[in-house]
Structures are given as structure tokens and as C-alpha cells.
Design a protein around this motif. Structure first.
Motif, PDB file in Angstrom:
ATOM      1  N   CYS A 130       0.826  -1.202   0.000  1.00 35.60           N
ATOM      2  CA  CYS A 130       0.000   0.000   0.000  1.00 35.60           C
ATOM      3  C   CYS A 130       0.866   1.260   0.000  1.00 35.60           C
ATOM      4  O   CYS A 130       0.549   2.241  -0.693  1.00 35.60           O
ATOM      5  CB  CYS A 130      -0.946   0.009   1.196  1.00 35.60           C
ATOM      6  N   ASP A 134       0.529   3.686  -3.104  1.00 37.62           N
ATOM      7  CA  ASP A 134      -0.394   4.744  -2.668  1.00 37.62           C
ATOM      8  C   ASP A 134      -1.835   4.233  -2.594  1.00 37.62           C
ATOM      9  O   ASP A 134      -2.769   4.887  -3.070  1.00 37.62           O
ATOM     10  CB  ASP A 134      -0.313   5.959  -3.608  1.00 37.62           C
ATOM     11  N   ARG A 135      -1.994   3.077  -1.995  1.00 35.79           N
ATOM     12  CA  ARG A 135      -3.334   2.513  -1.766  1.00 35.79           C
ATOM     13  C   ARG A 135      -3.582   2.438  -0.271  1.00 35.79           C
ATOM     14  O   ARG A 135      -2.672   2.636   0.537  1.00 35.79           O
ATOM     15  CB  ARG A 135      -3.463   1.150  -2.427  1.00 35.79           C
ATOM     16  N   ASP A 136      -4.820   2.145   0.089  1.00 33.28           N
ATOM     17  CA  ASP A 136      -5.134   2.225   1.518  1.00 33.28           C
ATOM     18  C   ASP A 136      -5.835   0.996   2.086  1.00 33.28           C
ATOM     19  O   ASP A 136      -6.246   1.004   3.246  1.00 33.28           O
ATOM     20  CB  ASP A 136      -5.996   3.465   1.795  1.00 33.28           C
ATOM     21  N   ARG A 137      -5.983  -0.078   1.282  1.00 38.35           N
ATOM     22  CA  ARG A 137      -6.658  -1.249   1.849  1.00 38.35           C
ATOM     23  C   ARG A 137      -6.311  -2.508   1.054  1.00 38.35           C
ATOM     24  O   ARG A 137      -5.841  -2.446  -0.082  1.00 38.35           O
ATOM     25  CB  ARG A 137      -8.168  -1.057   1.852  1.00 38.35           C
ATOM     26  N   TRP A 138      -6.565  -3.618   1.718  1.00 38.57           N
ATOM     27  CA  TRP A 138      -6.449  -4.915   1.061  1.00 38.57           C
ATOM     28  C   TRP A 138      -7.511  -5.823   1.643  1.00 38.57           C
ATOM     29  O   TRP A 138      -8.064  -5.563   2.714  1.00 38.57           O
ATOM     30  CB  TRP A 138      -5.061  -5.515   1.265  1.00 38.57           C
ATOM     31  N   GLY A 200      -8.499  -5.018  -6.667  1.00 41.34           N
ATOM     32  CA  GLY A 200      -7.399  -4.317  -6.020  1.00 41.34           C
ATOM     33  C   GLY A 200      -6.384  -5.259  -5.403  1.00 41.34           C
ATOM     34  O   GLY A 200      -5.944  -6.221  -6.031  1.00 41.34           O
ATOM     35  N   VAL A 233      -2.394  -8.153  -7.121  1.00 37.16           N
ATOM     36  CA  VAL A 233      -2.656  -6.721  -7.264  1.00 37.16           C
ATOM     37  C   VAL A 233      -3.265  -6.515  -8.651  1.00 37.16           C
ATOM     38  O   VAL A 233      -2.610  -6.752  -9.665  1.00 37.16           O
ATOM     39  CB  VAL A 233      -1.373  -5.892  -7.105  1.00 37.16           C
ATOM     40  N   ASP A 234      -4.525  -6.148  -8.666  1.00 36.87           N
ATOM     41  CA  ASP A 234      -5.259  -5.971  -9.927  1.00 36.87           C
ATOM     42  C   ASP A 234      -5.160  -7.223 -10.799  1.00 36.87           C
ATOM     43  O   ASP A 234      -5.020  -7.147 -12.026  1.00 36.87           O
ATOM     44  CB  ASP A 234      -4.737  -4.748 -10.681  1.00 36.87           C
ATOM     45  N   LYS A 301       2.628  -0.015 -10.167  1.00 35.57           N
ATOM     46  CA  LYS A 301       2.780   1.392  -9.798  1.00 35.57           C
ATOM     47  C   LYS A 301       2.676   2.308 -11.016  1.00 35.57           C
ATOM     48  O   LYS A 301       2.061   3.382 -10.956  1.00 35.57           O
ATOM     49  CB  LYS A 301       4.124   1.606  -9.103  1.00 35.57           C
TER      50      LYS A 301
END
Length: 318
Positions: A130, A134-138, A200, A233-234, A301
Motif C-alpha cells: 500500500c 499509494d493505496r489504503d486497503r487490502w 485491487g 494486485v489488480d 505502480k
């Protein structure tokens, strides 16, 4: 255009340097020691899904060596010698892995946390990724729940015939014949990963014991599971983590099973690293470990669609 030029842009090179610095800062803050282990070893891994690159000696009397597909074995020897928490950021190699998301030479981040549960390690991996992206959750989902939600089958109880029938409805399989894990892997890569592309950061955990590799197995809700996870991731597989196997006898049994499978598929058997066995007999601390593909992290990224866009020189330019 001549292939002397790098495949990545100046901006991608700068982002690569910045993410290396971020990774090192992250572990320095957590007092995890950076280590540097050999790229060459007399031993290659026994896992049938991984082929190491062999280095032939110039002297007929010398033994061939292998470029390492991961620093795992050497790092575990350090752990057994009392290193404490460690990480390594460096090159790894795998033969035959070429494509948009594969390169025979790639950059791998691997780290080990004595005393960490798998859940604690997943949290640390999520925190790191994260921060990088620059992400905020998983999110976390079990392997079984993923198959049940998307394909309405229990991967523990479904038969090979049922898996083949299911795959035929989803994909053009022709005359393909696979074993139970082969069909599960095919469905994961061709049916489930595209679903994960819209979710995500997604951890998949608690794998079938037949896919334990070097992870410990435990019983949860009356079912034996391998204590391992993969982070997508994605929809792109980014990291693979284990609560590490500690039993040297079980390690040897799994290596023997690997070599049986290698022989059945026409692959060359591999000798298990005797130094790793000795280290585990001495005593590997209770720990969890993970390997993360740094080039794929950079792809995520920068929104790139191929590794060559984030590497100075991919295999076609090396």
C-alpha cells in the motif's frame, strides 16, 4: 531501432530507483537486517514448477552450478544460525519463464520474520505494498472461498473429472489432460485471476495441502490446509508467502515427492540442498517468509502492461 537502448523510459528508471530506496527504508525502520547471499549454488530447487538456470563450468572436472530462483535456502541457513529478521533485495533467475509478466532474470524482494504468524506477515506485506502503490486497503479470501464463490466448487472435494468438465465450459482445453492440482492451477490462472483483476489488493490464503511447497500445514475447521498466501494486485500475482516448514524429515519427504513428479513429467531430478537440511536439523526458528516480485510491483505502480517497460534491459536486450 537498435537494441542497445534500454527498454524503459527515464521516468521508469527513476521510479525503479525510488522504489528500491523505499523498500530499504521500510525495513530499516522495522530493524530488519539486509543480507546478501550467493546467486550461484551447487543445488537447484526440486519444485517441478521451477527450472533453475544451469551454469556449466569451463573445466570438465568442476561441477555445474545453478543460478538461484530465490535466495530462500541460503536465507534459511542464516535464520538457523541466529540472524534474526532479514531481507534480501536482488536478482533471481528461472529458466523458460518469458513473457509480458515473466523474464528469466528478475528482481526479487524476500524477507523472513521469526515469531510472525502468517496473518502478521500478510499485514506487513499489505502495509508495504500500500505504501509503494499509494493505496489504503487490502482484502483476504481463502482459496476455498474463492473457488466456491466464483466457480461453485470445493477444491478439496471436487474430482479431476469434474474439474476437467468445468474447465471445458470456461476454456478451450482441446485434448489437455492434467492432474487435480493442474486443473486447479489452470482455473486459477485463466478464470479466477481475471476476476481478481477488479478487486485491487487481494490476498488468497489457506491453500490445499498438495500445494504446500515449503509451507507448514495445519487443521482449520476440520480441514488440513497449507499455511501460505499469494497476493494479487489488480489480478497480477505479486507475492507468495509461507508459515515456514520447520521439520527436516518432512522437507526431505516433499523433495522426494517433487522428484517423483519431475521424473513422471520428463524433468531432470534435483538433489536437495544438503546444507539446508543440516540447518533445519540444527533448528530453524518459528517464522513466516515471503517473496515479492519487484518488477511486477513497478508494473502496478506505473500502470505498465509488460515487464520490459520497467526494466532497464529485459532478456531481449541483455
Amino acid at each position: 531501432m537498435s537494441d542497445w537502448r534500454p527498454g524503459s523510459t527515464r521516468a521508469a528508471l527513476q521510479a525503479r530507483g525510488e522504489i528500491f530506496a523505499l523498500l530499504r527504508h521500510f525495513f530499516a525502520q522495522k530493524q530488519v537486517l539486509e543480507v546478501d547471499t550467493p546467486l550461484l549454488s551447487r543445488f537447484g530447487v526440486t519444485d517441478p514448477s521451477i527450472e533453475p538456470l544451469r551454469v556449466l563450468p569451463s573445466s570438465a572436472e568442476a561441477s555445474s552450478m545453478f543460478l538461484q530462483s530465490s535466495p530462500e535456502f541460503a536465507m534459511k541457513r542464516l535464520l538457523a544460525a541466529g540472524s534474526g529478521p532479514i531481507y534480501q533485495l536482488g536478482k533471481a533467475f528461472r529458466d523458460g519463464e518469458i513473457g509480458a509478466k515473466h523474464n528469466p532474470e528478475f528482481t526479487l524482494l524476500e524477507w523472513y520474520r521469526p515469531g510472525f504468524t502468517l496473518q502478521q506477515l500478510m499485514s506487513e506485506v499489505g502495509e508495504l505494498v500500500c505504501e509503494c502503490l499509494d493505496r489504503d486497503r487490502w482484502d483476504i479470501i481463502s482459496y476455498r472461498a474463492l473457488f466456491e464463490e466464483v466457480l461453485s466448487v470445493d477444491p478439496w472435494t471436487v474430482t479431476v473429472a469434474q474439474l476437467k468438465e468445468l474447465a471445458a465450459k470456461q476454456l478451450d482445453i482441446g485434448q489437455l489432460e492434467l492432474d487435480h492440482d493442474g486443473w486447479l492451477d489452470l482455473l486459477m490462472s485463466h478464470v479466477l485471476e481475471p476476476v481478481l483483476a477488479h478487486q485491487g489488493l487481494q490476498f488468497v490464503c489457506d491453500y490445499p495441502p498438495s500445494q504446500a511447497a515449503l509451507a507448514r500445514c495445519s487443521v482449520r475447521n476440520g480441514q488440513t490446509v497449507a499455511e501460505r498466501f499469494e497476493l494479487y494486485v489488480d489480478g497480477i500475482e505479486l507475492a507468495n508467502g509461507y508459515r515456514e516448514l520447520l521439520d527436516a524429515k518432512e522437507l526431505m519427504a516433499r523433495a522426494a515427492s517433487d522428484n517423483e513428479r519431475r521424473q513422471l513429467s520428463g524433468q531432470e531430478p534435483r538433489v536437495l540442498d544438503s546444507r539446508l537440511v543440516d540447518a533445519m536439523l540444527e533448528g530453524l526458528p518459528d517464522c513466516s517468509g515471503v517473496a515479492l516480485g519487484v518488477d511486477r510491483l513497478l508494473m502496478a505502480k506505473l500502470g505498465a502492461d509488460r515487464l520490459s517497460a520497467v526494466m532497464p534491459f529485459d532478456w531481449t536486450r541483455a
